[in-house]
Design an enzyme around this catalytic site. Sequence first.
Site, short mmCIF file in Angstrom:
data_model
loop_
_atom_site.label_atom_id
_atom_site.label_comp_id
_atom_site.label_asym_id
_atom_site.label_seq_id
_atom_site.Cartn_x
_atom_site.Cartn_y
_atom_site.Cartn_z
N HIS A 29 -42.60 -0.04 -15.33
CA HIS A 29 -43.30 -1.33 -14.59
C HIS A 29 -44.79 -1.45 -14.93
O HIS A 29 -45.36 -2.60 -14.93
CB HIS A 29 -43.01 -1.41 -13.11
CG HIS A 29 -43.34 -2.84 -12.75
ND1 HIS A 29 -43.74 -3.68 -13.03
CD2 HIS A 29 -42.45 -3.03 -11.53
CE1 HIS A 29 -43.74 -4.86 -12.35
NE2 HIS A 29 -42.81 -4.60 -11.32
N ASP B 247 -27.84 -12.51 -25.69
CA ASP B 247 -26.68 -12.13 -26.44
C ASP B 247 -26.93 -11.43 -27.65
O ASP B 247 -27.84 -11.56 -28.57
CB ASP B 247 -26.36 -13.73 -27.25
CG ASP B 247 -24.88 -13.71 -28.12
OD1 ASP B 247 -24.52 -12.69 -28.12
OD2 ASP B 247 -24.91 -14.66 -28.74
#
Length: 463
Positions: free
Chosen positions: A166, A383
Site C-alpha cells: 500500500h 479482461d
Amino acid sequence: MAKLRFPVVIGEAELILPESPTPVEFKYLSNLDDLVFFRHHIPFIHYYNSRHEGELCDPAAVIRRALSKALVYYYPLAGRLRHGQKGKLVVDCCAEGVVFREVEADVTLEQLKMVAGGFRPPSPYLSEFLVDDVEGCAFITDSPLLCMQVTRLKCGGFVLAYRVNHCICDAYGAFQFIKYLSELVREPNRSSPTQPPVWSRELLIPNSTPCPLFHHTEYHLDINSKHELCKHGTKNLTQTSIFFTGHDVFALKSKINKPKTTTFEVITALLWRTWARCLALDCETRLVFPIDTRRSHTPVLPVSYYGVALITPCTIIHAKQLVSQPLSFAVGLISEMKSKGGDHKEYRTSAIDFIEMNGRSRFCNKVAFAVSDLSKLRFDEVDMGWGQCLYGGFARAGVGDVPGLMVAPLVRYKREEDGLEGLLAIVSLPPQTVDMFQKEEVHRCGANSVNIICALIFYEHEV
C-alpha cells in the site's frame, strides 16, 4: 455451510524481473504514502472462465510474460522498501523483482460458486489462491512489493490473485497497474501503456516551513488513549460481507430527511452505527474514510499518478450518542466531514504538513471505523483475454497494523444466484456478533430472504 476442501499443487515461487534494464535509484515516498496505516499489503482476486473450445492458452505463461513487460514502466514495484532517515521509508529501485507463483487446484468454478458464498468476498479460499498473502506490516521492508499467483482450475478457468504494498499505491494505483497488465496480456506486442504511469511523489513534499491549516483529528493520539477497543478486542475477528441492492439503498434513503443524501453516506452511517452497537462500545469512537484528491486538490496530480493520494478526514462522537440518535444524525456528520475534506483544496497539503511536524506514526489508532469506497473502480471489468471476470476486486478487508482501527471496503458486486447488482461491504466483527446478525436476518427477513438489510435496520430501532 462447510468449507469446500480440494487438493492443490503449489509451484515454486519465482522472482520476475523487468524485461529490460530500469533506472537504479532511490524514490521518494510522500508523507501520505508512508503513513503507518498504509504499511501493509492490499489483496485482490479475480475469477475467470475458461476460453472457448479450441482456444488453448496457458494463463500463467501469458501473465508471467506480461508482468515482466509491465515492470519496465512500473519499475519501482520491482524494488524494495528501505528504512531512511527519521523512520521514513524510501524505495530502492534495485530491480530485485516481484514474486510469481503457479498453482494447480482440483476444483471447478461451478463448485466454488455453489459453496461458502461463491466468489463473494471475503474469499474463503484466499490461502489457496494467494499462498503468499500476509496481513499487517510483516515483510514490508527488504521484501517484494508485489506477489502474484495464477491458479489453474480443472474446468479450464483460473484465479488471478495478488497483493500490492500500500505504500507504493492506493487502490486506484493498483487498478491502473492491473489494467496495464491486462493490456499486455491481450496485446503482447504493445510497446507502451495507454497512459504511462507517473511517480511524481515530489509534488506532495511538505512546505519548507510546515503550516497546517486544519485541526487534523485523524492523526491525534490523545483522544480515547485510556480506552480499549471493547471487551471483544481486535484479535480473532471474523470477516463477513453485507450486500446492498438498489432497493435497500432506496429504503435507507427514505428514512433520511435530507435532500441529496448519497449512497455512500447512508451505507456508511448504517455500518458505523451498527458496528458501534454490536460491539457495545462505551467510549468515543471515530469514523474516517479516504477521499481521493487526485483531481480535486492543489496541486492537481497527473492522471496516471499511482501513489497514495488519499486524505482521511475524521469525525469523533461518543458511541452512546451515535447509536441513540436517528440514522439521519450520522448521515449529517458524514456529509459535514466530506465537505471539510473535499471542498477545501488545501486540506491535503495541510495534512502533509501536519504529518511532517508531528511524525508519520500518528494516525487514529483507537476505536475507529473506516469505510473505503472502491465501488467506482471496475476491477470486475479487467479482461486478461478470457473475458470479463466473474468477480474482481478486494479479496478481504484489512486493518493494517493499527490497533482499534477496522476498515470496511465497499465494492461492486453481482450476486451469483440472481445476477442482481449492488454494493458489498466487507466488515470485521467478533464471531458471536456475526452469528447474531445471521439469526436476526432469518427472524426478521424470513427463511427465503437473502437480504441482510432488515437485520441491520433492526439495530437502528427506527421504524
